[in-house]
Write an enzyme that holds these catalytic residues in place. Structure first.
Site, PDB file in Angstrom:
ATOM      1  N   CYS A 384     -72.131 -49.587 -42.966  1.00 19.65           N
ATOM      2  CA  CYS A 384     -73.602 -48.406 -42.197  1.00 19.65           C
ATOM      3  C   CYS A 384     -72.844 -47.290 -42.428  1.00 19.65           C
ATOM      4  CB  CYS A 384     -73.958 -48.902 -41.802  1.00 19.65           C
ATOM      5  SG  CYS A 384     -75.492 -49.087 -41.183  1.00 19.65           S
ATOM      6  N   HIS A 510     -75.644 -54.438 -43.712  1.00 19.55           N
ATOM      7  CA  HIS A 510     -74.792 -55.133 -42.514  1.00 19.55           C
ATOM      8  C   HIS A 510     -74.468 -56.754 -43.463  1.00 19.55           C
ATOM      9  CE1 HIS A 510     -74.631 -52.418 -39.593  1.00 19.55           C
ATOM     10  NE2 HIS A 510     -75.769 -52.249 -39.606  1.00 19.55           N
ATOM     11  N   GLU A 512     -72.222 -58.397 -42.658  1.00 16.61           N
ATOM     12  CA  GLU A 512     -72.217 -59.165 -42.076  1.00 16.61           C
ATOM     13  C   GLU A 512     -72.742 -60.009 -41.475  1.00 16.61           C
ATOM     14  OE1 GLU A 512     -72.063 -55.822 -41.492  1.00 16.61           O
ATOM     15  OE2 GLU A 512     -72.047 -55.571 -39.141  1.00 16.61           O
TER      16      GLU A 512
HETATM   17  N1  GLN Z   1     -76.112 -43.805 -37.387  1.00 21.01           N
HETATM   18  C1  GLN Z   1     -76.200 -44.450 -38.693  1.00 21.01           C
HETATM   19  C2  GLN Z   1     -78.094 -44.526 -39.003  1.00 21.01           C
HETATM   20  O1  GLN Z   1     -78.812 -44.458 -38.296  1.00 21.01           O
HETATM   21  C3  GLN Z   1     -75.402 -45.630 -39.287  1.00 21.01           C
HETATM   22  C4  GLN Z   1     -76.014 -46.640 -38.424  1.00 21.01           C
HETATM   23  C5  GLN Z   1     -75.536 -48.460 -38.865  1.00 21.01           C
HETATM   24  O2  GLN Z   1     -73.735 -47.526 -38.574  1.00 21.01           O
HETATM   25  N2  GLN Z   1     -76.051 -49.410 -38.167  1.00 21.01           N
HETATM   26  O3  GLN Z   1     -78.116 -44.505 -40.532  1.00 21.01           O
END
Ligand code: GLN
Length: 540
Positions: A384, A510, A512
């Site tokens: 992310c 994600h 994970e």
């Molecule tokens: N802050 C980033 C976004 O909102 C990444 C979010 C995250 O790593 N879950 O896109």
């Protein structure tokens, strides 16, 4: 089984005793006997969900396929049971009140005074029965967050009491988890806090059926007898829960203490099947007997707080077991990284993961870490925000667009390689408005990522607002960072990888969140394999 049975797990004496792990372990033991189980958590706080909570307050926010932002215990439920949870599995006081107030505004209470009892408790029960009456489960295990006696959890405890009456004694039980402290000076285990905590439950009209007692020491017979006598439970319903080496031992410890047998007996279910735990035991055997070890650096900003990266840590345990290798995961604060210490801090790792996150703090360190692993050909995994940092670093240092950035950290950046999607620009409310939950993704044939997954169509879970800006896609791909995963409906880039690197993958989603004991996530498995390989190459 025709009707679902209800098991409630309450906690007393102190928080952090591990109700989530006990619930997940009981779920596992019932599932291993062939029952269909779901686990639900009630959280007694006013937030509608933990989505707006800082990780320092609440640890990781776990996300389900249907886009619920939930308590991290739901991650344990999924990792143990290998079955997905949903919006219905995590309910907060805030959500209960929100539902009731919405109904009140619609006039659904027909002029009645809306009260905690029966309206709030009815809404709580509706959420219990929603799962129980879906026909999908034999058991609904409901974990009540907090401790008995807390002002906040009173309506939930009252709803448990009522449910016991609604469904009848043989269809519902209460397991109470408490602590038996050991007083060093007296050289004694003490039962009094548990007695008081059971009294508090009794005051609320609930007699627990089973006591699960967390303890650093084995519970001697006389202590078990005393607990049984003063807490009105059978001697064999006093279950010892010793501190475990790993959370994955707990189902086996609970099996030895016959927790599931007690539950089945109390609920008048005769089931003589031996639980099928072979795969689980095999997992534990490998976990405890690794043949190698890798050192992975986790570059994040909440590193003092292990719960902030819970699912990543667990996914590494699963992936390590798959590789028969111990993963020594070392957190590194991205704020502490700079050009001077970069080599001495990062040079020791066999692989580096740049963690998810929000906001500006710690970004330069994350970008520096990406540059270090890209240039030094160290296996890299970006999740992310970690993937977004990889894109920024690549654009700045390979494409030489020096001011490349994300509008999350610099609204005025002239080269927004990471940017808000149009529909996000209209969003004013913070809660529940990110891109949340499962989205499909098509993997490019021939890419490293599709080889890792062994297929080209996948679905993974998201939680973010910002996205790869496709205006830069062509340039970035030409320079050697390819978009190997694309959302088929929106064209959004979901995975990037470097062609000229031993292992460099960034995912907008994600992974994970979908790694379980029985299904370790392929990206984590292959990343650990690459780190092992890197370690061996370095040695030779
Ligand atoms: N802050 C980033 C976004 O909102 C990444 C979010 C995250 O790593 N879950 O896109």
């Amino acid at each position: 089984m025709a009707k679902a049975k209800y098991v409630f797990v309450t906690g007393g004496v102190t928080s952090s005793l591990g109700k989530g792990i006990i619930s997940a372990s009981l779920g596992k033991l019932l599932q291993a006997r062939g029952f269909k189980v779901t686990i639900q958590k009630f959280d007694p706080y006013i937030n509608i969900d933990p989505g707006t909570l800082n990780p320092y307050e609440h640890g990781e926010c776990y996300v389900t396929d249907d886009g619920a932002e939930t308590d991290l215990d739901l991650g344990h439920y999924e990792r143990f049971l290998n079955t997905p949870t949903s919006q219905a599995n995590n309910i907060t006081t805030g959500r209960i009140y929100n539902n009731v107030i919405t109904k009140e505004r619609k006039g659904e209470y027909l002029g009645k005074t809306v009260q905690v009892v029966p309206h709030i408790t009815d809404e709580i029960k509706r959420n219990i029965f929603l799962l129980g009456e879906s026909g999908e489960y034999d058991f609904v295990i409901t974990e009540i967050g907090g401790c008995v006696g807390d002002i906040e959890s009173l309506p939930f405890i009252e709803a448990v009491r009522q449910t016991k009456w609604d469904v009848g004694q043989n269809n519902s039980i209460v397991i109470h988890l408490t602590l038996i402290p050991y007083l060093k000076a007296a050289k004694e285990l003490k039962t009094k806090p548990t007695q008081h905590s059971v009294k508090q439950l009794l005051e609320a009209g609930i007699q627990p059926d089973i006591l699960v007692c967390r303890s650093e020491m084995k519970l001697p017979d006389d202590i078990r007898k005393k607990l049984a006598l003063f807490c009105n439970v059978k001697y064999n319903s006093v279950i010892e829960a010793l501190d475990a080496e790993t959370i994955y031992d707990v189902p086996i410890l609970m099996r030895k203490e016959k927790l599931a047998e007690r539950v089945l007996t109390k609920l008048k279910i005769s089931n003589k099947t031996e639980p099928a735990l072979d795969q689980w035991k095999e997992f534990l055997g490998r976990l405890k007997n690794p043949t190698d070890e890798v050192k992975i650096g986790l570059i994040g900003k909440y590193v003092e707080l292990p719960d902030a990266y819970k699912s990543i840590m667990e996914a590494f345990i699963h992936a390590g077991v798959d590789n028969e290798c111990k993963v020594d995961l070392q957190p590194v604060s991205s704020e502490s990284l700079n050009e001077d210490n970069c080599h001495s801090v990062l040079g020791q790792f066999d692989g580096i993961l740049v963690a998810p996150g929000f906001g500006e703090r710690g970004i330069p360190g994350k970008i520096l870490a990406v540059q270090y692993v890209r240039e030094n050909k160290i296996p890299f995994f970006g999740i992310c925000l970690g993937m977004q940092c990889a894109v920024i670093e690549f654009t700045r240092n390979v494409l030489k667009i020096k001011d490349a950035g994300s509008t999350e950290f610099d609204e005025k950046t002239k080269s927004p390689v990471i940017d808000l999607m149009e529909e996000q620009k209209k969003v004013t409310n913070m809660g529940g408005t990110m891109r949340l939950g499962a989205y499909p993704c098509n993997l490019k044939r021939g890419s490293r990522t599709s080889a890792i997954y062994g297929k080209t169509k996948i679905s993974e879970r998201h939680r973010h607002r910002y996205e790869f800006n496709n205006k830069y896609l062509e340039k970035i791909e030409k320079a050697g960072m390819i978009a190997s995963g694309i959302n088929p409906d929106t064209g959004l880039v979901e995975v990037v990888e470097l062609t000229d690197h031993p292992w460099f993958v960034g995912t907008q989603y994600h992974p994970e969140l979908k790694s379980t004991v029985l299904n370790p996530h392929p990206l984590f498995v292959k990343f650990v394999e690459a780190a092992l390989h890197n370690k061996k190459e370095n040695k030779s």
